[in-house]
Design an enzyme around this catalytic site. Structure first.
Site, PDB file in Angstrom:
ATOM      1  N   SER A  82       0.809  -1.220   0.000  1.00  0.00           N
ATOM      2  CA  SER A  82       0.000   0.000   0.000  1.00  0.00           C
ATOM      3  C   SER A  82       0.843   1.271   0.000  1.00  0.00           C
ATOM      4  O   SER A  82       0.371   2.317  -0.434  1.00  0.00           O
ATOM      5  CB  SER A  82      -0.926   0.010   1.222  1.00  0.00           C
ATOM      6  N   ASP A 124      -2.965   7.835   8.268  1.00  0.00           N
ATOM      7  CA  ASP A 124      -4.126   7.067   8.746  1.00  0.00           C
ATOM      8  C   ASP A 124      -3.762   6.026   9.800  1.00  0.00           C
ATOM      9  O   ASP A 124      -4.510   5.096  10.027  1.00  0.00           O
ATOM     10  CB  ASP A 124      -4.811   6.389   7.550  1.00  0.00           C
ATOM     11  N   HIS A 131       0.096   4.665   7.159  1.00  0.00           N
ATOM     12  CA  HIS A 131       0.780   5.233   5.987  1.00  0.00           C
ATOM     13  C   HIS A 131       1.217   6.673   6.220  1.00  0.00           C
ATOM     14  O   HIS A 131       0.586   7.405   6.988  1.00  0.00           O
ATOM     15  CB  HIS A 131      -0.143   5.156   4.766  1.00  0.00           C
TER      16      HIS A 131
END
Ligand code: NAG
Length: 385
Positions: A38, A346, A349
């Site tokens: 991610s 978040d 990240h």
């Protein structure tokens, strides 16, 4: 007469321009091929599992481009800043079915990806990402070998040269740690399988080298004992924290993995002729940043910008942008007022501001295990604003 000579001059000028252009514009990387999770996904998991992933909803992308763009940050990712610095377009996911632009590389990263061949949060671990790359390369070669391929299509795929001159970036491994931790394994149990993770990264490098790749950056593991996610997930006593407030044992596990990976990369460097491979120490970048937060414009290192208000602004069951009622209590994970003051977006990240900082440190060349002049000196680097 005058007309003729100016035509000749113009012609000469054009020839000179054609000769000079490659030197002036870029002796640099014509493409990037990225493998990751991610932290560098540019829409891969969204393309494969649409409507199911948080980054396609607000407030992801709020800072840049101003709306969700299927990336796990409030804005640009580290890989975007690398593209920007090199004067390349942002990478498109190789999974993107419509309107795909691959002339300067492709992104095989998908959120949840691991190095180990497992399906943890996503079914696209590194060995699968490599096979997708191989198929991509074979299709590009087939299209470029076929005289009937329309020029319009050729303009949207890399040259065959780009596979050997391009930059290969591999940003994976964090999920291999959390895979064990979330299954209740102890740190020593996780450490038992970490050699498999390091070998998996090296195996991918070797396969990509065999496929023509020569320039590599491999990321290490950041000090993830500082992440709001880990601080919330792992119960800890004050004695288990360092002076920064990070969980010592998790950071030590990351550090020992990084030492092992560095040694294996040094071995690969000796074994693979003509390879230019570099480990980027995100561990050191993040540690140096946390020791020098305010001088770099940040205020918070251990708190998420977007999350449920609490010590670390994080709730394990309520993702950024969501609201949920648990046992009669409604929790809402909202964006903070000033994302630029936070390093973490978040809970897991980076914010765009932190990604920009890491990119600047990458281009400074100071955080590679070996000098990388092809990147830091021979490229006409663009500003990262
Ligand atoms: C702290 O950060 C500032 C701004 O980037 C930099 O000029 C300075 O050298 C850093 N100090 C240390 C000790 O790293």
């Amino acid at each position: 007469m005058a007309g003729l000579s100016s035509t000749v001059l113009l012609g000469l000028g054009l020839v000179m321009l054609m000769v000079l252009t490659p030197l002036v514009s870029c002796e640099c990387f014509p493409a990037i091929f990225n493998f990751g999770d991610s932290t560098s996904d540019s829409g891969g998991i969204h393309a494969t599992f649409p409507r199911l992933t948080p980054s396609e909803f607000k407030p992801y992308g709020d800072t840049y481009p101003g709306q969700p763009w299927n990336k796990y940050s409030d804005g640009r990712l580290l890989i975007d800043f690398i593209s920007q610095g090199l004067g390349l377009k942002y990478l498109t996911s190789a999974m993107q079915p419509v309107d795909s632009e691959y002339s300067q590389g492709a992104n095989f990263a998908t959120a949840g990806g691991t190095v180990m061949p497992i399906t943890y949060m996503s079914p696209f671990p590194l060995p699968v990402q490599y096979l997708q790359y191989l198929r991509f390369q074979q299709e590009v070669i087939a299209l470029r070998s076929d005289r009937s391929t329309p020029a319009k299509m050729l303009a949207r795929i890399p040259t065959i040269d780009a596979f050997s001159k391009g930059l290969y970036t591999i940003a994976l491994g964090g999920n291999d740690f959390t895979f064990g931790y979330t299954k209740g394994m102890t740190i020593p149990e996780v450490q038992d399988y970490l050699p498999v993770v390091a070998d998996g990264l090296i195996d991918a490098v070797k396969l990509l080298y065999d496929a023509g790749g020569r320039y590599f950056i491999v990321w290490d593991i950041e000090p993830h004992g500082c992440l709001p996610y880990m601080l919330t997930f792992a119960h800890h006593t004050p004695e288990e924290l360092d002076e920064q407030g990070c969980i010592i044992s998790f950071n030590e596990a990351a550090k020992s993995f990084n030492v092992m990976l560095k040694a294996k990369i040094a071995d690969a460097r000796k074994e693979l002729k003509g390879i230019s491979i570099h480990m980027l120490s995100t561990y050191d970048i993040k540690t140096d940043l946390s020791n020098n937060l305010t001088a770099n414009g940040f205020k918070f290192n251990l708190k998420a910008c977007c999350g449920v208000p609490s010590e670390f602004n994080y709730h394990l069951d309520v993702n950024c942008g969501k609201s949920r009622t648990i046992k009669g209590v409604t929790y809402t994970a909202e964006k903070c007022d000033d994302p630029n003051a936070y390093t973490v977006w978040d809970g897991v990240h980076n914010t765009e501001a932190a990604n920009r900082y890491v990119a600047k440190m990458l281009f400074s060349g100071k955080y590679f295990d070996e000098p990388f002049p092809e990147l830091t000196e021979q490229c006409n680097l663009k500003p990262l604003d």
